[in-house]
Motif scaffolding. Sequence first.
Motif, PDB file in Angstrom:
ATOM      1  N   GLY A  86     155.568 -53.384 -16.168  1.00 48.57           N
ATOM      2  CA  GLY A  86     154.864 -54.413 -15.421  1.00 48.57           C
ATOM      3  C   GLY A  86     153.367 -54.285 -15.449  1.00 48.57           C
ATOM      4  N   GLY A  87     152.711 -55.304 -14.883  1.00 49.12           N
ATOM      5  CA  GLY A  87     151.260 -55.390 -14.918  1.00 49.12           C
ATOM      6  C   GLY A  87     150.608 -54.540 -13.854  1.00 49.12           C
ATOM      7  N   ILE A  88     150.336 -53.285 -14.166  1.00 54.14           N
ATOM      8  CA  ILE A  88     149.797 -52.341 -13.179  1.00 54.14           C
ATOM      9  C   ILE A  88     148.435 -51.773 -13.579  1.00 54.14           C
ATOM     10  N   LEU A  89     148.019 -51.975 -14.813  1.00 55.80           N
ATOM     11  CA  LEU A  89     146.764 -51.379 -15.267  1.00 55.80           C
ATOM     12  C   LEU A  89     145.650 -52.425 -15.244  1.00 55.80           C
ATOM     13  N   TYR A  90     145.098 -52.633 -14.048  1.00 55.69           N
ATOM     14  CA  TYR A  90     143.973 -53.555 -13.924  1.00 55.69           C
ATOM     15  C   TYR A  90     142.989 -53.002 -12.898  1.00 55.69           C
ATOM     16  N   ASP A  91     141.813 -53.591 -12.854  1.00 57.43           N
ATOM     17  CA  ASP A  91     140.713 -53.074 -12.040  1.00 57.43           C
ATOM     18  C   ASP A  91     141.125 -52.822 -10.595  1.00 57.43           C
ATOM     19  N   SER A  92     140.743 -51.682 -10.095  1.00 59.22           N
ATOM     20  CA  SER A  92     140.948 -51.187  -8.729  1.00 59.22           C
ATOM     21  C   SER A  92     142.385 -50.778  -8.440  1.00 59.22           C
ATOM     22  N   GLU A  93     143.334 -51.208  -9.258  1.00 62.50           N
ATOM     23  CA  GLU A  93     144.733 -50.855  -9.038  1.00 62.50           C
ATOM     24  C   GLU A  93     145.176 -49.744  -9.974  1.00 62.50           C
ATOM     25  N   ALA A  94     144.685 -49.736 -11.210  1.00 63.41           N
ATOM     26  CA  ALA A  94     145.135 -48.754 -12.196  1.00 63.41           C
ATOM     27  C   ALA A  94     144.952 -47.326 -11.699  1.00 63.41           C
ATOM     28  N   ARG A  95     143.829 -47.056 -11.070  1.00 60.67           N
ATOM     29  CA  ARG A  95     143.525 -45.681 -10.630  1.00 60.67           C
ATOM     30  C   ARG A  95     144.565 -45.157  -9.647  1.00 60.67           C
ATOM     31  N   ARG A  96     145.171 -46.049  -8.866  1.00 57.84           N
ATOM     32  CA  ARG A  96     146.132 -45.619  -7.854  1.00 57.84           C
ATOM     33  C   ARG A  96     147.378 -45.031  -8.513  1.00 57.84           C
ATOM     34  N   TYR A  97     147.857 -45.682  -9.571  1.00 56.70           N
ATOM     35  CA  TYR A  97     149.009 -45.156 -10.289  1.00 56.70           C
ATOM     36  C   TYR A  97     148.628 -43.938 -11.137  1.00 56.70           C
ATOM     37  N   LEU A  98     147.443 -44.006 -11.742  1.00 56.92           N
ATOM     38  CA  LEU A  98     147.081 -42.994 -12.732  1.00 56.92           C
ATOM     39  C   LEU A  98     146.679 -41.659 -12.101  1.00 56.92           C
ATOM     40  N   ARG A  99     146.350 -41.636 -10.816  1.00 56.98           N
ATOM     41  CA  ARG A  99     146.124 -40.343 -10.158  1.00 56.98           C
ATOM     42  C   ARG A  99     147.386 -39.492 -10.257  1.00 56.98           C
TER      43      ARG A  99
END
Length: 371
Positions: A86-99
């Motif tokens: 799904g669409g999760i890698l976008y500005d301000s949101e990607a960092r939350r998953y990628l931590r």
Amino acid sequence: MSGGGPTIGVIGSYGGRNLGDEAILTGLLADVRSVRPDAHIIVFSRNPEHTGRTHPGVEPAAWDGVRRADSAATLARLDLLILGGGGILYDSEARRYLRLVLAAQERGLPVFSYAVGAGPLSDPVDCSMVQQSLEHAVEVTVRDDESQLVLEEVGVNRRINVTADPAFLLEPEEFPVSLLHREGVRRGRRLVGMSVREPGRAASRLDVDGYHRLLAQIGDFLVWRLDANVLFVPMERDDIKHSHGVLSHMTAADRGRILNGDYSPRQLLGLMPHFDMAVGMRLHFLIFAAMSGVPFLPLPYAGKVFDFAQRVGVPALSGLAREVEGPLLAEVDQLWDEREARAGDTARRVDEVRDQARLTSQLITPLLKRL
């Protein structure tokens, strides 16, 4: 719960009660279990209680707002972490998953990027974290060409495999006519499905009242042109409010209904064959229509909808402003007139996209077998 085999973590936009995201998770879980039925699967969720209830056999785990030590304890149990889909890698949101992804990689845990969507991406922090995490993933798959381009532009310098949304792997569950009757829909007329959505981050520039009135015009046109009833299909809770907003502007509001029951993605897929036509904004509503052979017209609000329309050869006008009302109604009219002529080509293209969705499975299978 399954067990005895590897422990696999899955992180994506799950637990938010969005049926598109739940469709992605349903397809992903079925794919993993087809290869490793012995796997113990931990799904990182915003709402663990909801995820545990709607996806039996998984262990839900909270991750949003959880202490680093608690996340580390969960990561220590894993043999593999799946990022997506799904669409999760976008500005301000990607960092939350990628931590969480970067913490997993620091532990030497393999990470597989599963049919993710990317963009827009311009924030330096998000771009850096995307580049760092995906460069070290064991495999990167994205769900569309636009996502591949976005990742290449932020500096991901490795092979990126374009596959397709895991929802294409779903099998429908029967949606009997009795459920339609319970929803206040009586057959005897044609039935058109409509999907609207809230502006949100993905569609922040939408003029709410303007697009409500525009979609009401489309709804009225379909009622009189096809002698149809219109059923609005909410894919998440806020869609109900916006469906009411559109319905309030329809002159033929008595011919409209809003689906109120709590249904699974597979049930909504089973609902689609009841429709004579589908018009909508939500990506997975359109995917379900395409999979079911229902003539459909996308109402694009984001790149992912344009990309999907192009992949299956369906016309999609640019934007949802009131000035496109005439061309949009003409497109709806033409779609109905040409539905039989278009059906064969659309079905062929959908089969091709379904094969691309299976490519994700082919790429992750060797990794799952090695665990």
